[in-house]
Design a protein around this motif. Structure first.
Motif, short mmCIF file in Angstrom:
data_model
loop_
_atom_site.label_atom_id
_atom_site.label_comp_id
_atom_site.label_asym_id
_atom_site.label_seq_id
_atom_site.Cartn_x
_atom_site.Cartn_y
_atom_site.Cartn_z
N GLN A 129 0.84 -1.20 0.00
CA GLN A 129 0.00 0.00 0.00
C GLN A 129 0.87 1.26 0.00
O GLN A 129 0.60 2.22 -0.74
CB GLN A 129 -0.93 0.01 1.21
CG GLN A 129 -2.06 -0.98 1.12
CD GLN A 129 -2.89 -1.03 2.41
OE1 GLN A 129 -2.50 -0.49 3.43
NE2 GLN A 129 -4.05 -1.68 2.32
N GLU A 132 2.38 1.65 -3.43
CA GLU A 132 1.38 2.14 -4.39
C GLU A 132 1.13 3.63 -4.18
O GLU A 132 1.02 4.39 -5.16
CB GLU A 132 0.08 1.35 -4.24
CG GLU A 132 0.16 -0.05 -4.78
CD GLU A 132 -1.13 -0.86 -4.54
OE1 GLU A 132 -2.17 -0.27 -4.17
OE2 GLU A 132 -1.07 -2.09 -4.72
N LEU A 133 1.00 4.05 -2.93
CA LEU A 133 0.79 5.48 -2.66
C LEU A 133 1.99 6.29 -3.12
O LEU A 133 1.83 7.38 -3.72
CB LEU A 133 0.54 5.71 -1.17
CG LEU A 133 -0.82 5.30 -0.64
CD1 LEU A 133 -0.86 5.45 0.90
CD2 LEU A 133 -1.91 6.16 -1.26
N THR A 135 4.07 5.50 -5.47
CA THR A 135 4.08 5.49 -6.94
C THR A 135 3.06 6.49 -7.47
O THR A 135 3.35 7.24 -8.42
CB THR A 135 3.75 4.07 -7.47
OG1 THR A 135 4.71 3.17 -6.96
CG2 THR A 135 3.75 4.03 -8.98
N GLN A 136 1.86 6.52 -6.86
CA GLN A 136 0.83 7.46 -7.29
C GLN A 136 1.30 8.90 -7.09
O GLN A 136 1.11 9.77 -7.96
CB GLN A 136 -0.47 7.22 -6.53
CG GLN A 136 -1.20 5.96 -6.96
CD GLN A 136 -2.43 5.70 -6.09
OE1 GLN A 136 -2.77 6.50 -5.23
NE2 GLN A 136 -3.08 4.57 -6.34
N LEU A 137 1.92 9.17 -5.96
CA LEU A 137 2.44 10.53 -5.71
C LEU A 137 3.53 10.89 -6.71
O LEU A 137 3.60 12.02 -7.22
CB LEU A 137 2.97 10.64 -4.28
CG LEU A 137 1.92 10.73 -3.19
CD1 LEU A 137 2.60 10.67 -1.82
CD2 LEU A 137 1.15 12.04 -3.32
N TRP A 138 4.39 9.95 -7.00
CA TRP A 138 5.48 10.21 -7.94
C TRP A 138 4.93 10.49 -9.34
O TRP A 138 5.37 11.39 -10.02
CB TRP A 138 6.43 9.00 -7.98
CG TRP A 138 7.59 9.20 -8.89
CD1 TRP A 138 8.71 9.91 -8.64
CD2 TRP A 138 7.69 8.69 -10.22
NE1 TRP A 138 9.54 9.89 -9.72
CE2 TRP A 138 8.93 9.12 -10.72
CE3 TRP A 138 6.87 7.91 -11.03
CZ2 TRP A 138 9.36 8.81 -12.01
CZ3 TRP A 138 7.31 7.60 -12.29
CH2 TRP A 138 8.54 8.05 -12.77
N MET A 139 3.89 9.68 -9.72
CA MET A 139 3.31 9.86 -11.04
C MET A 139 2.58 11.21 -11.14
O MET A 139 2.61 11.87 -12.17
CB MET A 139 2.35 8.70 -11.37
CG MET A 139 3.10 7.41 -11.62
SD MET A 139 2.00 6.05 -12.06
CE MET A 139 1.78 6.36 -13.80
N ARG A 140 1.95 11.65 -10.08
CA ARG A 140 1.29 12.94 -10.08
C ARG A 140 2.33 14.07 -10.21
O ARG A 140 2.08 15.10 -10.81
CB ARG A 140 0.47 13.13 -8.81
CG ARG A 140 -0.81 12.34 -8.82
CD ARG A 140 -1.60 12.60 -7.59
NE ARG A 140 -2.74 11.69 -7.52
CZ ARG A 140 -3.41 11.41 -6.44
NH1 ARG A 140 -3.07 11.95 -5.29
NH2 ARG A 140 -4.43 10.58 -6.50
N LYS A 143 3.44 14.71 -13.90
CA LYS A 143 2.51 15.30 -14.87
C LYS A 143 2.68 16.77 -14.98
O LYS A 143 3.09 17.58 -14.35
CB LYS A 143 1.08 14.98 -14.49
CG LYS A 143 0.76 13.53 -14.66
CD LYS A 143 -0.71 13.31 -14.39
CE LYS A 143 -1.04 11.84 -14.49
NZ LYS A 143 -2.40 11.55 -14.23
#
Length: 143
Positions: A129, A132-133, A135-140, A143
């Motif tokens: 978890q 995943e969090l 990774t999501q923060l890094w991907m945001r 952008k």
């Protein structure tokens, strides 16, 4: 293994603990009875040894004294036999206690092992978890 199974194992360990405690109490009561048997045997032995020699008494008194000693000796023999039977019963109770204790220990070890497995699984899930969090923060941020 689920929390339900761990709860069941915990219940089994608690039941084994209760069984061990019951057997310990039973064995303590039997030990107390054994001590009473031994004290009674000591008293009975004292009664017939301290009644004195009967050979230098009047014949009627000598007969009574001899009968008394014989009756007390027979009673002591009966108590001695009862004591031996009781000690054999105590030995069986001790074996039952040892077996119950071993079962409790084995179940306790299984419980601890399963708790570690569940904890390790929870740690893996938490790490996933967090990854995943992250990774999501890094991907945001990309952008």
């Amino acid at each position: 293994m689920s929390h339900h199974n761990i709860r069941n194992l915990t219940t089994l360990v608690a039941l084994r603990n209760t069984e061990v405690e019951r057997l310990q109490t039973e064995l303590a009561e039997k030990e107390s009875l054994r001590e009473r048997y031994q004290k009674n045997l000591e008293r009975l032995t004292g009664l017939y040894t301290n009644s004195g020699p009967s050979g230098n008494l009047h014949p009627a008194l000598a007969g009574n004294c001899g009968d008394y000693k014989q009756a007390v000796m027979q009673m002591a023999d009966s108590h001695r036999l009862d004591l031996h039977m009781h000690e054999a019963d105590m030995a069986l109770s001790q074996q039952q206690l040892n077996a119950a204790w071993a079962k409790r220990e084995v179940l306790g070890k299984v419980l601890v092992k399963q708790q570690k497995v569940v904890l390790a699984q929870q740690n893996v899930q938490e790490r996933k978890q967090h990854d995943e969090l992250a990774t999501q923060l890094w991907m945001r941020g990309q952008k």
